[in-house]
Motif scaffolding. Structure first.
Motif: not given
Length: 120
Positions: A48-76
């Motif tokens: 989210x724009x407030x940097x809140x993240x959610x994950x599905x159980x299948x990838x939790x702990x292995x994948x990380x989402x990061x970045x900034x919606x304000x800057x328009x760039x995110x990563x996985x």
């Protein structure tokens, strides 16, 4: 507004890592989804724009989402990859007020997808 554009897909051995990138401008909620052969597309991580993240159980702990919606760039960042993680990975985005930004949200705009193949 710039619709989502993903990059970073490719082939990797099991146990390896890969990082995907997505550029999208004009949204306050962005996410990653994937679709494996014969399966439905599934949203797996959101930011989210407030940097809140959610994950599905299948990838939790292995994948990380990061970045900034304000800057328009995110990563996985994907670690500990398994053959069953092989899929087309999509970046999704939407602009909503008053709705929770999560993996359960209906996203309005999607990228073309980038293939990730994990070999055993």
């Amino acid at each position: 507004q710039l619709r989502p554009v993903e990059s970073g897909g490719g082939s990797v051995e099991a146990g390896g890592s890969r990082r995907l990138s997505c550029v999208a401008i004009g949204y306050n909620c962005m996410a990653w989804a994937r679709q494996a052969p014969g399966k439905e597309r599934e949203v797996i991580a959101s930011l989210s724009e407030k940097s809140q993240v959610t994950y599905t159980e299948a990838i939790r702990g292995r994948f990380t989402i990061s970045g900034s919606t304000t800057k328009g760039l995110i990563y996985l960042e994907m670690n500990g990859l398994k053959p069953e993680d092989s899929a087309i990975y999509y970046c999704a985005a939407t602009y909503r007020r008053g709705a929770e930004c999560s993996v359960r949200l209906d996203y309005t705009d999607w990228g073309q997808g980038t293939q990730v193949t994990v070999s055993s």
